[in-house]
Design a protein around this motif. Sequence first.
Motif, PDB file in Angstrom:
ATOM      1  N   TYR A 132       0.858  -1.183   0.000  1.00  0.00           N
ATOM      2  CA  TYR A 132       0.000   0.000   0.000  1.00  0.00           C
ATOM      3  C   TYR A 132       0.898   1.238   0.000  1.00  0.00           C
ATOM      4  N   TYR A 133       0.519   2.212  -0.876  1.00  0.00           N
ATOM      5  CA  TYR A 133       1.318   3.444  -1.004  1.00  0.00           C
ATOM      6  C   TYR A 133       0.617   4.598  -0.274  1.00  0.00           C
ATOM      7  N   SER A 134       1.450   5.461   0.301  1.00  0.00           N
ATOM      8  CA  SER A 134       0.956   6.686   0.947  1.00  0.00           C
ATOM      9  C   SER A 134       2.024   7.761   0.803  1.00  0.00           C
ATOM     10  N   ALA A 135       1.648   9.014   1.056  1.00  0.00           N
ATOM     11  CA  ALA A 135       2.582  10.150   0.928  1.00  0.00           C
ATOM     12  C   ALA A 135       2.196  11.232   1.927  1.00  0.00           C
ATOM     13  N   GLU A 151      -2.637   7.341  -5.133  1.00  0.00           N
ATOM     14  CA  GLU A 151      -3.541   6.182  -5.027  1.00  0.00           C
ATOM     15  C   GLU A 151      -2.874   5.102  -4.191  1.00  0.00           C
ATOM     16  N   ARG A 152      -3.687   4.506  -3.272  1.00  0.00           N
ATOM     17  CA  ARG A 152      -3.138   3.561  -2.315  1.00  0.00           C
ATOM     18  C   ARG A 152      -2.625   2.295  -2.974  1.00  0.00           C
ATOM     19  N   GLU A 153      -3.363   1.756  -3.957  1.00  0.00           N
ATOM     20  CA  GLU A 153      -2.977   0.480  -4.543  1.00  0.00           C
ATOM     21  C   GLU A 153      -1.980   0.623  -5.706  1.00  0.00           C
ATOM     22  N   THR A 154      -2.084   1.739  -6.490  1.00  0.00           N
ATOM     23  CA  THR A 154      -1.277   1.852  -7.722  1.00  0.00           C
ATOM     24  C   THR A 154      -0.043   2.700  -7.554  1.00  0.00           C
ATOM     25  N   GLY A 155      -0.061   3.643  -6.624  1.00  0.00           N
ATOM     26  CA  GLY A 155       1.070   4.550  -6.472  1.00  0.00           C
ATOM     27  C   GLY A 155       1.032   5.718  -7.425  1.00  0.00           C
ATOM     28  N   ALA A 177       5.936   2.909   1.244  1.00  0.00           N
ATOM     29  CA  ALA A 177       5.436   1.607   0.759  1.00  0.00           C
ATOM     30  C   ALA A 177       5.407   0.650   1.948  1.00  0.00           C
ATOM     31  N   THR A 178       4.214   0.183   2.342  1.00  0.00           N
ATOM     32  CA  THR A 178       4.065  -0.682   3.523  1.00  0.00           C
ATOM     33  C   THR A 178       3.169  -1.859   3.189  1.00  0.00           C
ATOM     34  N   THR A 179       3.306  -2.927   3.957  1.00  0.00           N
ATOM     35  CA  THR A 179       2.441  -4.104   3.842  1.00  0.00           C
ATOM     36  C   THR A 179       1.186  -3.868   4.662  1.00  0.00           C
ATOM     37  N   PRO A 180       0.177  -4.679   4.479  1.00  0.00           N
ATOM     38  CA  PRO A 180      -1.055  -4.455   5.263  1.00  0.00           C
ATOM     39  C   PRO A 180      -0.835  -4.498   6.757  1.00  0.00           C
TER      40      PRO A 180
END
Length: 842
Positions: A132-135, A151-155, A177-180
Amino acid sequence: MDIIVLLFELFSEYFYITVDLKECLQSADFISSSDENFKILEDGSVYTTSPVSFSAEKKTFSVLLKDTQEHVQKKIHVSLVEEEKKARDTVLKRTKRRWGPIPSVMIENSLGPFPLQIQQVQSDTAQNYTIYYSASGPGIDQDPKGLFYIERETGNIFATRAVDREQYPSFQIICFATTPDGYSPEVPLVHTIRIEDDNDNAPYFTQDLFEFSVLENSKPGVVVGRVTAEDRDEPDTLHTWLKYRIVSQTPPVTPAFSLHGDTGVIAVLLPQLDRELVSSYTLLVEVRDMAGQPFGLCTTGTVVIRIEDTNDNAPSFKQTQYETRVEENRVNVEILRVSVVDLDEPGSPGSGAVYEIIRGNDDRSFEITTDKNTNEGVLCVVKGLDYEAAKQRILVIAVNNEAPYMLAPHSQQLSQSTSSVTVHVLDMDEGPVFKPCHLRIDVKECEDIGTSIGRYVAEDPETGNSEGIWYETVLSTSLFGVQHGQGRGRGKEFAKGSYFYLTDGKTGTGTIQVVIQPGNKNYPRITKTEYIMCRDRKPICLTAQDDDESPYSIPFAFHINDRSLASSWKITRHNDNSVYLSPKGDIPFGIYRIPVSVTDNGGKVGEHYIRVNYCDCVTPSECNDGGPRVFAGGNVTLGLWAILAMILGSLLLLLILITICGCCGSGVMHRQVTDDCANHNLIISNTEAPGEEVMDHNIIPLQNTCDQGGYGIKTGDQQTFEMVKGRGHTLESVKGGGHQTLGSVKEGGGGGGQPMMDTCRYSYSEWHNFTHPRLGEKVHLCRQDEEQKHSEDYLLSYNYEGKGSLAGSVGCCSDQHEEEALDFLDQLEPKFRTLAETCIKR
């Protein structure tokens, strides 16, 4: 703040913990780690920079936070503790992954459509994990918030609206970039989004109006000034590449200036700038970006250039000839005004006229000045003109400017403009004239009243002589007078350093300047006359001063007037106004009164008595002015027994004199007393025997009867006679220290004495020389109380009024061995017994 983390082995570039920085410091400008194996991001994430293995001990490091603006620094301690391995540890030992896309670019003022995708970030670990992506950062969760999102899934990174580059030139966001389950297989990515510039800002001038000035007739290429402009678009691009040009010129004549396209420098273009033709120019200038291309954005501005005046136009007279007239002997009167034409700027030094008389004024009778308000030349007569000498005068006047003349390019040198003035002198009935009109007379101060100080004569210009002229003062003064009819001044009173002006005449005037020259009217004086000299016999410095000025003051000459003292004291020159006084050899201790005269450079002599207390002391403060004394009249020192004998004799003498004065009614004086002093001291009575009126009040104290030289002793409130006038001598009173002393008496008819009288047996000097030092020392030393302080009984001075006593010196104090001639006292025996009986009854 302390943090403990349980770990067993750390791999490079792996995320392990997040530190909450805001709990320790709200805003930190600088974040660092004390251990180079760890790095900390701005959001507080802690990553390893290289693999770290643990031994049995604990691993610690610190997170350093610093606010550079407020100068605040804080520290967070992190402790890593080894724990047992887990099944998942084998996964963490995988080869490190990397992800790092190139910086994103977004066009400024983009039209969309929005949301607009600008970039995509992906992690290689997505092949093995669900990522999962975040910023976070500016534009996402910081101002301007909501501008970007990921976007969380695509980046994929999207922009939600247009951006102004001049406000936000770039953004730096942090991508995660992190795992669930929250594991971060990748190091957070710092991603830059750059805003690409759009030429949306026109250049602008830094000033609304540019004003410059330049001298007229300046050469081409002379720099006038520089215009400057700015552009808010991105520097060092075509959007900020500016070009300048002149759009128009007012007045629309031949172009006078040039404008450099790249620098904006304005320079002179026209070879002849004439202020008299055009005083100022207005330029409309343009600045354009995109290197001046037609499609670039532009702005216009205004430049005003003022032409400064130079003196390139010479003044010229409006008329070349003038004529005027004036009465003879008129002074300080305006007779003519002349004017000029000058094309230079009015009121400037280039147009200011300066007039001068270049011919016909050899005697300085005329003067021409400039009226600053009208720029006209004003011609005046400053010295009276003489009709008999010249009936008319012809003057030539020239004019120039205050500023030097500057020749304009391609012009010829102009000659100086001149004009002639004819002055007609009108005949008048004249009065007498003083020659010279101003007379100076030097007079010394202290001149006697009525002293002639000079002669000032006038003559009639009609006849050429001084007959029949009467003089009188127009400006009166109490200091000087004029001897009418002769013109001779007589001094009345003079003041040092002053100037006096006398104006004489009836129809003619003259000025006398009397200058008072310094004279010798003051005597030199010694500033200090009393001194104490200790046994080291350090010389005494005598200083004199004189209120007169040079050459009637210094150098001074000092001299000891007494020959006997001059043999034991000497004077040594120190400088022009002081000398040293010192003894020549061994002298006894005591008080010396030394007569010293001071002569100034003009011959004035001032006489003084210097009182020197030669004391047996080390410092002057130890000397109380007591002890044995030595007087200027003789070097005699009294011992204790001699002093006691003196006192006893003095008391006996005092008793006898009181007895004589008290016998006022007991009988007739058998001896005829002719001396004035005796007549007043012996009370004469016609009573042969004591009467009932003989009472205590008839015994009166002795009154002083001599006008000069007498001395008395004051005991309580009564005064008794101590000394009387001797035969053939007078007593001279000499002042010393502000009062009369016994030591100040001189021998033999000194200055101020009375005519000598031969009515007493012994001379005053013989008696005085013997008794004076004995009686004076005894009175001085013995009339003291137990505390060695003087009592209230002091020596008092009395004046000798005419004659001495017939008895001369009486009593044992005289200590004379020759016949005393006191037989007349035998006749007073009955009266003395009567007085004694009267005193016993009391």
